[in-house]
Design a protein around this motif. Structure first.
Motif, mmCIF file in Angstrom:
data_model
loop_
_atom_site.group_PDB
_atom_site.id
_atom_site.type_symbol
_atom_site.label_atom_id
_atom_site.label_comp_id
_atom_site.label_asym_id
_atom_site.label_seq_id
_atom_site.Cartn_x
_atom_site.Cartn_y
_atom_site.Cartn_z
ATOM 1 N N LEU A 1 1.903 9.346 -13.339
ATOM 2 C CA LEU A 1 1.597 10.371 -12.339
ATOM 3 C C LEU A 1 2.458 10.185 -11.096
ATOM 4 O O LEU A 1 3.144 11.112 -10.662
ATOM 5 N N ILE A 2 2.422 8.982 -10.503
ATOM 6 C CA ILE A 2 3.147 8.709 -9.255
ATOM 7 C C ILE A 2 3.997 7.459 -9.450
ATOM 8 O O ILE A 2 3.514 6.447 -9.988
ATOM 9 N N LEU B 1 -2.882 2.692 -3.457
ATOM 10 C CA LEU B 1 -2.468 3.249 -4.741
ATOM 11 C C LEU B 1 -2.262 2.234 -5.848
ATOM 12 O O LEU B 1 -2.250 2.603 -7.027
ATOM 13 N N GLU C 1 -4.583 2.350 -8.860
ATOM 14 C CA GLU C 1 -4.934 3.655 -9.414
ATOM 15 C C GLU C 1 -4.311 3.812 -10.810
ATOM 16 O O GLU C 1 -3.173 3.391 -11.034
ATOM 17 N N VAL D 1 -0.392 5.175 -11.864
ATOM 18 C CA VAL D 1 0.407 5.019 -10.654
ATOM 19 C C VAL D 1 1.193 3.725 -10.780
ATOM 20 O O VAL D 1 0.619 2.674 -11.095
ATOM 21 N N SER E 1 -8.188 7.930 -2.259
ATOM 22 C CA SER E 1 -8.219 8.815 -3.439
ATOM 23 C C SER E 1 -7.767 10.240 -3.166
ATOM 24 O O SER E 1 -7.595 11.018 -4.119
ATOM 25 N N VAL F 1 -4.053 11.035 -4.665
ATOM 26 C CA VAL F 1 -4.032 11.012 -6.121
ATOM 27 C C VAL F 1 -4.778 12.216 -6.691
ATOM 28 O O VAL F 1 -4.299 12.888 -7.619
ATOM 29 N N ASN F 2 -5.940 12.514 -6.149
ATOM 30 C CA ASN F 2 -6.725 13.645 -6.645
ATOM 31 C C ASN F 2 -5.992 14.972 -6.434
ATOM 32 O O ASN F 2 -6.054 15.870 -7.279
ATOM 33 N N ARG G 1 -3.187 15.278 -9.021
ATOM 34 C CA ARG G 1 -3.750 15.541 -10.350
ATOM 35 C C ARG G 1 -4.172 17.003 -10.516
ATOM 36 O O ARG G 1 -4.322 17.491 -11.637
#
Length: 483
Positions: free
Chosen positions: A289-290, A312, A315, A318, A399, A402-403, A406
């Protein structure tokens, strides 16, 4: 998609911008008709992401500095036996394999591959373009070289300021910030400024129509105040902040002192990317994702990086890697960016880094967490069409970042990547020619830089004229608080 008050979430929809200081009544009349033909004749409607109708050219005179201040510095660099600094192993290998070194070994010398230096190679490619004979350019270059300062729109200063600074750091780092005979970089800076100040061109304009490439934050360290009136090509304003003592106790982190830099006259240019371009046709599924690779600990505005790291690191999907783009780190970065949906771009010691342009070349959607960032070619390029901007205060909420990432759909992410593929060429300096001397890409970084300089000309000319009418001895307060 979750709402965030300070995050740009606009989708990549077509838009058309015409960067100009002034739009005449006649242009307003024909604008709807021109837009009709643009949208109905362009093979790719998304190309309106870029400015595609620049003026014809800008006339550039190259100041007559000695070769020792540009290509001569390259000779000195390659004549070194070795460089023990991090990232230098690649250039040490080039020296061994090709025997570069000495004043007669090569007609055209390459710019260093050491990433510390290469990321600031704009000076080399811009001068190479100007050194190319017009008959070889075939209309590829927006800059037309003239051989009289009286004919020129601007005067280009052919000083390899980054290479001069980095050479001093290699040879004798201890005297770098000192004005003393052992500091050869300081001596070169003085040579440049003292020479220019004796010319009629400088005396006419006070240097305001002179163009300096100062991309490395430590370049021209000792003469910044003296060249500040000129047009500065910089990667950001991070190395130029200078708070006014009267506002030191106020919320003044955004203030730039009037003797330093301004978007009214200066041009933000891209770093030279260190990773190769990934064509859209070769893009594959991205599992991460990241992704972020770099130093965890930074100074000044870069302290946000350490806080983001701690938020992060644990997570899922990540990847946070500490490292530097040397030979090993480069391969890790290529793999990491090409297998990730989003690439994190937090502020470091300065608001930007070459990481942003590596992400674009890797089709990894940039997530920019840097409130004071300035970006190349704004007004000609809409970064919100292929990047996500997040305020530092939002990014540091647990969070939340990240949320939010997503929540982007696959269609939205694919649209970002398609737009990135369109802008990849404009962040490209290299032309594949020996010594950088040869035709440049019409849609490459060099032409976009000169188009941006061209946009500044009306304001610069006005400033020169206003300065000429000021009575001798008159004290006019400097009021500029420009962002």
């Amino acid at each position: 998609m979750m709402p965030l008050k300070n995050i740009v979430t606009r989708s990549a929809s077509p838009s058309c911008s015409i960067p100009s200081l002034f739009i005449s009544l006649s242009l307003l009349c024909i604008l709807p008709l021109s837009l009709f033909f643009f949208f109905h004749s362009s093979p790719n409607p998304q190309m309106n992401l870029l400015q595609t109708t620049p003026p014809n050219s800008i006339k550039v005179y190259v100041a007559d500095l000695p070769t020792s201040l540009n290509y001569g510095l390259l000779e000195n660099y390659w004549a070194l036996d070795s460089d023990s600094r991090i990232g230098s192993e690649v250039d040490n290998e080039i020296r061994k394999k090709t025997h570069i070194g000495g004043k007669s070994s090569k007609k055209f010398l390459p710019y260093p591959e050491n990433p510390i230096i290469k990321q600031y190679s704009a000076e080399y490619w811009i001068l190479g373009d100007l050194m190319t004979p017009e008959k070889l350019k075939l209309g590829s270059s927006f800059a037309k070289r003239v051989f009289s300062a009286d004919e020129a729109d601007v005067i280009f200063v052919p000083f390899f300021a980054t290479l001069s600074a980095e050479m001093q750091l290699i040879v004798n780092k201890g005297v770098f910030r000192k004005k003393k005979p052992g500091n050869q970089d300081y001596q070169r800076q003085r040579m440049v400024v003292d020479f220019l100040k004796q010319t009629d061109a400088w005396k006419r304009s006070g240097g305001r129509d002179h163009v300096f490439v100062i991309t490395d934050p430590v370049a021209m360290w000792h003469v910044k105040d003296e060249v500040a009136p000129a047009i500065l090509l910089v990667v950001d304003f991070g190395g130029w902040y200078k708070l006014d003592s009267n506002t030191a106790n106020e919320t003044s982190s955004d203030m730039i002192h009037h003797t330093q830099v301004s978007l009214l006259k200066d041009v933000i240019v891209p770093y030279t990317h260190l990773l190769p371009r990934l064509p859209l046709s070769e893009n594959q599924k991205r599992e991460t994702l990241i992704y972020f690779k770099g130093a965890k600990h930074r100074h000044r505005g870069g302290i946000v990086r350490e806080k983001l790291w701690d938020l992060l690191i644990n997570e899922p999907r990540v990847v946070m890697e500490e490292g530097f783009p040397n030979a090993t780190g480069r391969e890790q970065s290529i793999k990491g960016m090409r297998t990730s949906e989003f690439c994190l771009h937090p502020a470091g010691d300065t608001p930007t880094s070459c990481r942003l342009f590596d992400a674009v070349q890797s089709l990894c959607i940039p997530v920019i967490v840097s409130d004071n960032i300035e970006l190349p070619f704004e007004g000609m390029v809409d970064y919100s069409e292929f990047s996500v901007f997040v305020a530092v205060s939002d990014a540091l909420q647990p969070s939340l970042l990240v949320n939010h990432l997503r929540s982007y759909s696959n269609d939205q992410k694919d649209r970002f990547r398609r737009n990135m593929a369109l802008v990849q060429p404009i962040f490209e300096y290299e032309n594949g020619q020996p010594g950088g001397i040869g035709p440049v890409s019409p849609n490459g970084a060099i032409n976009y830089i000169w188009r941006k300089v061209h946009q500044k000309l009306p304001m610069i000319k006005e400033t020169i004229i206003r300065e000429k009418r000021k009575p001798l001895g008159a004290l006019v307060p400097l009021r500029c608080h420009c962002t």
